[in-house]
Design a protein around this motif. Structure first.
Motif, PDB file in Angstrom:
ATOM      1  N   VAL A 162       0.799  -1.229   0.055  1.00 34.47           N
ATOM      2  CA  VAL A 162      -0.115  -0.083   0.083  1.00 34.47           C
ATOM      3  C   VAL A 162       0.850   1.262   0.025  1.00 34.47           C
ATOM      4  N   TRP A 163       1.889   1.167   1.044  1.00 37.71           N
ATOM      5  CA  TRP A 163       2.698   2.237   0.905  1.00 37.71           C
ATOM      6  C   TRP A 163       3.534   2.777  -0.363  1.00 37.71           C
ATOM      7  N   ALA A 164       3.851   1.679  -1.335  1.00 39.87           N
ATOM      8  CA  ALA A 164       4.068   1.898  -2.448  1.00 39.87           C
ATOM      9  C   ALA A 164       3.549   2.272  -3.499  1.00 39.87           C
ATOM     10  N   ASN A 165       2.365   2.000  -3.329  1.00 38.83           N
ATOM     11  CA  ASN A 165       1.409   2.482  -4.553  1.00 38.83           C
ATOM     12  C   ASN A 165       0.315   3.174  -4.222  1.00 38.83           C
ATOM     13  N   GLN A 166       0.165   3.975  -2.838  1.00 37.73           N
ATOM     14  CA  GLN A 166      -0.828   4.854  -2.659  1.00 37.73           C
ATOM     15  C   GLN A 166      -2.175   4.371  -2.339  1.00 37.73           C
ATOM     16  N   GLU A 167      -2.608   3.904  -3.492  1.00 36.04           N
ATOM     17  CA  GLU A 167      -3.828   3.566  -3.496  1.00 36.04           C
ATOM     18  C   GLU A 167      -3.983   2.001  -4.576  1.00 36.04           C
ATOM     19  N   VAL A 168      -4.427   1.397  -3.870  1.00 40.40           N
ATOM     20  CA  VAL A 168      -4.492  -0.061  -4.593  1.00 40.40           C
ATOM     21  C   VAL A 168      -5.437  -0.930  -4.330  1.00 40.40           C
ATOM     22  N   THR A 169      -5.657  -1.925  -5.191  1.00 38.59           N
ATOM     23  CA  THR A 169      -6.948  -2.697  -5.009  1.00 38.59           C
ATOM     24  C   THR A 169      -6.173  -4.068  -4.478  1.00 38.59           C
ATOM     25  N   SER A 170      -7.430  -4.757  -3.628  1.00 39.10           N
ATOM     26  CA  SER A 170      -6.900  -5.978  -3.222  1.00 39.10           C
ATOM     27  C   SER A 170      -6.053  -6.909  -4.318  1.00 39.10           C
ATOM     28  N   LYS A 171      -6.718  -6.967  -5.357  1.00 39.93           N
ATOM     29  CA  LYS A 171      -5.957  -7.810  -6.232  1.00 39.93           C
ATOM     30  C   LYS A 171      -4.582  -7.473  -6.909  1.00 39.93           C
ATOM     31  N   GLU A 172      -4.361  -6.246  -6.395  1.00 45.52           N
ATOM     32  CA  GLU A 172      -2.829  -5.706  -6.957  1.00 45.52           C
ATOM     33  C   GLU A 172      -2.103  -6.222  -5.424  1.00 45.52           C
ATOM     34  N   ILE A 173      -2.523  -6.212  -4.399  1.00 47.65           N
ATOM     35  CA  ILE A 173      -1.791  -6.597  -3.276  1.00 47.65           C
ATOM     36  C   ILE A 173      -1.989  -7.998  -3.214  1.00 47.65           C
ATOM     37  N   ILE A 174      -2.689  -8.712  -3.637  1.00 50.28           N
ATOM     38  CA  ILE A 174      -2.449 -10.141  -3.728  1.00 50.28           C
ATOM     39  C   ILE A 174      -1.521 -10.511  -4.908  1.00 50.28           C
ATOM     40  N   ASP A 175      -1.534  -9.890  -5.900  1.00 48.11           N
ATOM     41  CA  ASP A 175      -0.466 -10.389  -7.018  1.00 48.11           C
ATOM     42  C   ASP A 175       0.611  -9.966  -6.564  1.00 48.11           C
ATOM     43  N   VAL A 176       1.267  -8.986  -5.827  1.00 52.02           N
ATOM     44  CA  VAL A 176       2.430  -8.770  -5.293  1.00 52.02           C
ATOM     45  C   VAL A 176       2.961  -9.846  -4.399  1.00 52.02           C
ATOM     46  N   LEU A 177       2.058  -9.984  -3.335  1.00 49.77           N
ATOM     47  CA  LEU A 177       2.356 -10.925  -2.231  1.00 49.77           C
ATOM     48  C   LEU A 177       2.316 -12.346  -2.718  1.00 49.77           C
ATOM     49  N   GLU A 178       1.466 -12.810  -3.742  1.00 43.05           N
ATOM     50  CA  GLU A 178       1.544 -14.133  -4.383  1.00 43.05           C
ATOM     51  C   GLU A 178       2.866 -14.685  -4.670  1.00 43.05           C
ATOM     52  N   GLN A 179       3.774 -13.288  -5.220  1.00 46.56           N
ATOM     53  CA  GLN A 179       4.973 -13.703  -5.815  1.00 46.56           C
ATOM     54  C   GLN A 179       6.127 -13.609  -4.774  1.00 46.56           C
ATOM     55  N   LYS A 180       6.005 -12.724  -3.944  1.00 49.15           N
ATOM     56  CA  LYS A 180       6.821 -12.915  -2.683  1.00 49.15           C
ATOM     57  C   LYS A 180       6.688 -13.836  -1.564  1.00 49.15           C
ATOM     58  N   LYS A 181       5.355 -14.079  -1.139  1.00 43.98           N
ATOM     59  CA  LYS A 181       5.229 -14.852   0.122  1.00 43.98           C
ATOM     60  C   LYS A 181       4.525 -16.277  -0.425  1.00 43.98           C
ATOM     61  N   ALA A 182       4.102 -16.346  -1.704  1.00 44.30           N
ATOM     62  CA  ALA A 182       3.366 -17.584  -2.211  1.00 44.30           C
ATOM     63  C   ALA A 182       1.880 -17.742  -1.241  1.00 44.30           C
ATOM     64  N   TRP A 183       1.144 -16.592  -0.936  1.00 41.75           N
ATOM     65  CA  TRP A 183      -0.066 -16.606  -0.102  1.00 41.75           C
ATOM     66  C   TRP A 183      -1.060 -16.903  -1.105  1.00 41.75           C
ATOM     67  N   LYS A 184      -2.264 -17.481  -0.597  1.00 45.01           N
ATOM     68  CA  LYS A 184      -3.277 -17.709  -1.122  1.00 45.01           C
ATOM     69  C   LYS A 184      -4.099 -16.359  -1.079  1.00 45.01           C
ATOM     70  N   PRO A 185      -4.970 -15.995  -2.177  1.00 40.51           N
ATOM     71  CA  PRO A 185      -5.685 -14.695  -1.970  1.00 40.51           C
ATOM     72  C   PRO A 185      -6.543 -14.595  -0.640  1.00 40.51           C
ATOM     73  N   ALA A 186      -6.872 -15.596  -0.181  1.00 37.18           N
ATOM     74  CA  ALA A 186      -7.829 -15.483   0.981  1.00 37.18           C
ATOM     75  C   ALA A 186      -6.819 -15.173   2.099  1.00 37.18           C
ATOM     76  N   THR A 187      -5.795 -15.732   2.427  1.00 36.85           N
ATOM     77  CA  THR A 187      -4.753 -15.202   3.272  1.00 36.85           C
ATOM     78  C   THR A 187      -4.550 -13.549   3.174  1.00 36.85           C
ATOM     79  N   THR A 188      -4.280 -13.086   1.912  1.00 35.35           N
ATOM     80  CA  THR A 188      -3.979 -11.775   1.871  1.00 35.35           C
ATOM     81  C   THR A 188      -5.106 -10.993   2.317  1.00 35.35           C
ATOM     82  N   LYS A 189      -6.431 -11.383   1.749  1.00 37.09           N
ATOM     83  CA  LYS A 189      -7.712 -10.671   2.039  1.00 37.09           C
ATOM     84  C   LYS A 189      -7.948 -10.654   3.621  1.00 37.09           C
TER      85      LYS A 189
END
Length: 155
Positions: free
Chosen positions: A20-47
């Protein structure tokens, strides 16, 4: 910028906040996409982490059509400063210099960083004291015990 009341966040929540800090305004899908790459989290985890941060007042939500946009009123720097203030509120005044020295020894600094820190230390030198007074109650630190031992050795 005011810091949210709850400055206690988990390592996983930090990951979401960094997106969020890097993008200032972001959708959950954008957060999910970044964290799937970095942490291999499932979308539900990020949500789940997004929801927790909204409840803590760290994230704002704004409806945009059929999606939500997440943002924050708290800058990353302001948040980190608040965390350090919380930490230093719980450390004996005599130990704070050691903690700062340790932090400086652990991080990589630019020449500009070193110059800024040197300037601050030069200013601090004008108000330095021989011994910083202990701010703890008896039993909270070793300062009083060490002072008593030193006083005993002098006698």
């Amino acid at each position: 910028m005011a810091v949210a009341a709850d400055t206690k966040i988990t390592d996983s929540e930090w990951e979401v906040m960094r997106v969020v800090w890097a993008n200032q305004e972001v959708t959950s899908k954008e957060i999910i996409d970044v964290l799937e790459q970095k942490k291999a989290w499932k979308p539900a985890t990020t949500k789940t982490f997004i929801g927790r941060l909204v409840k803590k007042g760290m994230l704002n939500t704004k409806k945009d059509g059929n999606r939500y946009l997440y943002s924050t009123d708290v800058s990353e720097v302001a948040f980190v400063k608040a965390m350090f203030n919380d930490l230093f509120d719980n450390v004996c005044d005599r130990q704070k210099g050691d903690v700062v020295a340790y932090l400086l020894s652990q991080i990589r600094l630019s020449f500009a960083d070193v110059e800024k820190i040197t300037t601050i230390l030069t200013e601090k030198e004008t108000e330095a004291v021989d011994l910083v007074p202990c701010n703890c109650l008896p039993g909270q630190c070793h300062c009083k015990i060490i002072k008593e031992e030193n006083d005993h050795e002098k006698n």
